[in-house]
Design a protein around this motif. Structure first.
Motif, PDB file in Angstrom:
ATOM      1  N   ALA A   1      23.901  41.078   3.440  1.00  0.00           N
ATOM      2  CA  ALA A   1      23.417  40.583   4.730  1.00  0.00           C
ATOM      3  C   ALA A   1      21.890  40.229   4.876  1.00  0.00           C
ATOM      4  N   TYR A   2      21.405  39.404   5.536  1.00  0.00           N
ATOM      5  CA  TYR A   2      19.953  39.145   5.789  1.00  0.00           C
ATOM      6  C   TYR A   2      19.648  39.154   7.316  1.00  0.00           C
ATOM      7  N   ARG A   3      18.890  39.723   7.623  1.00  0.00           N
ATOM      8  CA  ARG A   3      18.123  39.904   9.129  1.00  0.00           C
ATOM      9  C   ARG A   3      16.729  39.951   9.359  1.00  0.00           C
TER      10      ARG A   3
ATOM     11  N   VAL B   1      18.454  31.396   2.600  1.00  0.00           N
ATOM     12  CA  VAL B   1      18.893  32.727   2.170  1.00  0.00           C
ATOM     13  C   VAL B   1      19.997  32.492   1.375  1.00  0.00           C
ATOM     14  N   TYR B   2      20.257  33.181  -0.006  1.00  0.00           N
ATOM     15  CA  TYR B   2      21.530  33.141  -0.791  1.00  0.00           C
ATOM     16  C   TYR B   2      21.868  34.486  -0.888  1.00  0.00           C
ATOM     17  N   LEU B   3      23.138  34.621  -0.486  1.00  0.00           N
ATOM     18  CA  LEU B   3      23.693  36.086  -0.483  1.00  0.00           C
ATOM     19  C   LEU B   3      24.884  36.245  -1.396  1.00  0.00           C
ATOM     20  N   TYR B   4      24.834  37.310  -2.012  1.00  0.00           N
ATOM     21  CA  TYR B   4      25.769  37.468  -2.996  1.00  0.00           C
ATOM     22  C   TYR B   4      26.389  38.826  -3.238  1.00  0.00           C
ATOM     23  N   GLY B   5      27.928  39.050  -2.976  1.00  0.00           N
ATOM     24  CA  GLY B   5      28.474  40.264  -2.809  1.00  0.00           C
ATOM     25  C   GLY B   5      28.742  41.014  -4.119  1.00  0.00           C
TER      26      GLY B   5
ATOM     27  N   VAL C   1       4.114  46.013  17.158  1.00  0.00           N
ATOM     28  CA  VAL C   1       5.540  45.870  16.605  1.00  0.00           C
ATOM     29  C   VAL C   1       5.724  45.977  15.076  1.00  0.00           C
ATOM     30  N   LEU C   2       6.594  46.410  14.539  1.00  0.00           N
ATOM     31  CA  LEU C   2       6.784  46.084  13.021  1.00  0.00           C
ATOM     32  C   LEU C   2       7.999  45.059  12.771  1.00  0.00           C
ATOM     33  N   LEU C   3       7.378  44.012  12.280  1.00  0.00           N
ATOM     34  CA  LEU C   3       8.182  42.674  12.045  1.00  0.00           C
ATOM     35  C   LEU C   3       8.759  43.041  10.492  1.00  0.00           C
ATOM     36  N   SER C   4      10.015  42.926  10.446  1.00  0.00           N
ATOM     37  CA  SER C   4      10.615  43.474   9.080  1.00  0.00           C
ATOM     38  C   SER C   4      11.879  42.352   8.880  1.00  0.00           C
ATOM     39  N   PHE C   5      11.497  41.738   7.562  1.00  0.00           N
ATOM     40  CA  PHE C   5      12.473  40.940   7.000  1.00  0.00           C
ATOM     41  C   PHE C   5      13.459  41.502   6.121  1.00  0.00           C
ATOM     42  N   GLU C   6      14.826  41.579   6.303  1.00  0.00           N
ATOM     43  CA  GLU C   6      15.569  43.041   5.378  1.00  0.00           C
ATOM     44  C   GLU C   6      16.577  42.032   4.751  1.00  0.00           C
ATOM     45  N   PHE C   7      17.019  42.468   3.646  1.00  0.00           N
ATOM     46  CA  PHE C   7      17.992  41.716   2.693  1.00  0.00           C
ATOM     47  C   PHE C   7      18.657  42.838   1.627  1.00  0.00           C
ATOM     48  N   ARG C   8      20.005  42.458   1.932  1.00  0.00           N
ATOM     49  CA  ARG C   8      20.967  43.149   1.085  1.00  0.00           C
ATOM     50  C   ARG C   8      21.873  42.309   0.173  1.00  0.00           C
TER      51      ARG C   8
ATOM     52  N   ARG D   1      17.076  37.546  13.809  1.00  0.00           N
ATOM     53  CA  ARG D   1      18.106  36.524  13.340  1.00  0.00           C
ATOM     54  C   ARG D   1      18.992  37.575  12.184  1.00  0.00           C
ATOM     55  N   GLU D   2      20.119  37.253  12.155  1.00  0.00           N
ATOM     56  CA  GLU D   2      21.037  37.983  11.344  1.00  0.00           C
ATOM     57  C   GLU D   2      22.004  36.961  10.665  1.00  0.00           C
ATOM     58  N   SER D   3      22.314  37.211   9.357  1.00  0.00           N
ATOM     59  CA  SER D   3      23.059  36.264   8.615  1.00  0.00           C
ATOM     60  C   SER D   3      23.894  36.827   7.739  1.00  0.00           C
ATOM     61  N   LEU D   4      25.237  36.728   7.736  1.00  0.00           N
ATOM     62  CA  LEU D   4      26.191  37.218   6.711  1.00  0.00           C
ATOM     63  C   LEU D   4      26.829  36.066   5.861  1.00  0.00           C
TER      64      LEU D   4
END
Length: 482
Positions: free
Chosen positions: A208-210, A194-198, A248-255, A226-229
């Protein structure tokens, strides 16, 4: 949730020799209301236009050669392919040299003068977001790739592909997982990077990523695996025991702002008592079995107000996904009791750093400039459509030798009546071409950019697409440069 819906005109032929009838009357431009609560905003966006020429530098994301990355002064920071080192930076005041020259403008912008620049202190919390709202069908949210077209370069965990989540305000990649036959020993396993950029606007998007489990019917959050900032990655696991016996719905979510990505691979449910319920967990079959989704995204934003040389100024940006152009609408509000006359200067620095072949495209009636990199570096083709006003630049005049200037200035004299509002509307054009790779001389032209510049210059008032989705305040101002 309201989305951009283009009107469709159906023409029915009634019998042989029937006539199509008169063309439909021209429509008014669509005015943008506020984006609904909960719709994601951002200040950097994937353009969604694919590369045409081979690139020595990776794309912003698979399927998007470039991006619209706004700086804290609402100028275009770069464009990803280094088209700009700052585009449409705004200055207001009174020029000391009239008529201005390239040299005089460079001196007055760079040095203390009678010009005040729109400051680089825009906070993300000040931004307002507006219609249209783009849904999953409109946006580039995810891709399966071997990683060779991405930066930072990466390789799949296993096999030949991984899934990559695109940097948007709300990118999701999900699959409904049936745990009806699973045992209490079922474990969700996956690998990510995961690479995050504000972003460049102060305060950032809140990247954020979760990884979460949701109710497949309602979307309600059931658990966070899992959650990462801060980014990073690795191999992960999560017990599915509480959800055995149900889907269940498995969801990878990225902002994230328009840069970098989240990589996902080797997704599986480890359970010796039941067959593997995950379809295509290694993404060797692309995104088959997975569904990209989003809660909606606005790419139409307006800055907070700043006072420059006695005028209250807001800057607005709009770009539709997949468009070769982005639009800036700058509104100048005069709250005083007397008319105010100012010089408005836009400064752009070309990423070709003096190697740019800069010219005014034929068909654009002197209302645009275009450029390509004569030194054949990674810089892509670009254009600026400015309407009336004067453009000042110095083109490189030979291949491979930087003897031009990276600076392009556009100057507009502007008078705003007492209590009135005026607007200046500009367009930045970027596509997936690098003319410098194939040009045989400086007489070559960035053809696709030229065609788009001519279309805007001739169609600004006749084709409402170039005025669609201005806000009510922008629409009520007098457009001074068209």
């Amino acid at each position: 949730m309201r989305r951009l819906v283009l009107p469709v005109v159906l023409v029915l032929a009634l019998g042989c020799g029937g006539s199509d009838g008169p063309p439909p009357p021209p429509r008014d431009p669509w005015v943008a209301g506020p984006a609904p609560t909960g719709v994601a905003g951002n200040a950097a966006f994937l353009q969604g236009v694919a590369s045409v020429d081979p690139e020595p530098f990776p794309d912003a994301f698979p399927g998007s050669a470039n991006l619209w990355d706004l700086a804290a002064d609402f100028s275009l920071f770069d464009g990803w392919d280094d088209q700009f080192d700052g585009g449409l930076a705004l200055f207001v005041g009174t020029l000391a040299t009239t008529p201005p020259t390239l040299a005089s403008l460079a001196g007055e912008v760079y040095l203390p003068s009678g010009l005040e620049g729109f400051p680089s202190d825009q906070a993300f919390a000040e931004l307002s977001f507006h219609e249209p709202v783009y849904a999953a069908a409109d946006l580039l949210l995810a891709a399966a790739s071997d990683g060779s077209d991405l930066f930072p370069l990466t390789v799949p965990v296993a096999g030949t592909r991984s899934a990559f989540l695109a940097p948007t305000g709300d990118s999701r990649l999900g699959q409904v997982v049936d745990l009806t036959s699973a045992s209490d020993a079922a474990i969700l396993a996956w690998s990510d990077q995961v690479y995050l950029y504000g972003g460049l606007v102060t305060g950032g998007i809140g990247a954020a990523y979760r990884v979460v489990l949701r109710d497949p019917d309602t979307g309600a959050l059931l658990a966070t695996a899992r959650e990462s900032l801060v980014g990073a990655g690795g191999d992960h696991s999560f017990s599915l025991a509480p959800f055995v016996g149900r889907p269940v719905l498995l969801s990878f979510e990225f902002r994230s702002a328009g840069l970098y990505y989240a990589r996902i691979d080797a997704v599986s449910v480890v359970d010796v008592a039941a067959p593997e319920p995950i379809v295509n967990g290694g993404f060797e079959n692309g995104l088959a079995g997975w569904t990209p989704s989003t809660g909606g995204q606005s790419q139409n934003l307006v800055s907070g107000t700043r006072t420059l040389a006695g005028l209250q100024v807001t800057r607005g940006f709009f770009a539709a996904p997949g468009s070769h152009w982005a639009r800036w609408v700058d509104v100048f509000d005069n709250p005083g009791s007397a008319a105010v006359t100012r010089d408005v200067v836009y400064h752009s620095v070309l990423g070709s750093a003096g190697c740019g072949v800069v010219y005014q495209p034929q068909g654009a009636a002197g209302r645009a400039v275009a450029s390509w990199d004569a030194c054949a570096t990674q810089t892509g083709d670009l254009g600026i459509v400015f309407g009336s006003g004067s453009a000042h630049f110095l083109s490189n005049d030979t291949l491979g030798s930087p003897n031009g200037s990276p600076d392009v200035f556009v100057v507009h004299p502007l008078t705003v009546p007492a209590g009135g509002k005026a607007a200046l509307v500009h367009f930045v054009l970027i596509d997936g071409h690098d003319t410098g790779r194939t040009a045989t001389g400086v007489s070559s032209r960035a053809t696709a950019i030229d065609e788009q510049a001519a279309a805007i210059a001739s169609g600004f008032w006749s084709d409402p697409v170039y005025r669609d989705w201005m806000t009510a305040e922008q629409s009520s101002a007098t457009i001074a440069n068209w």
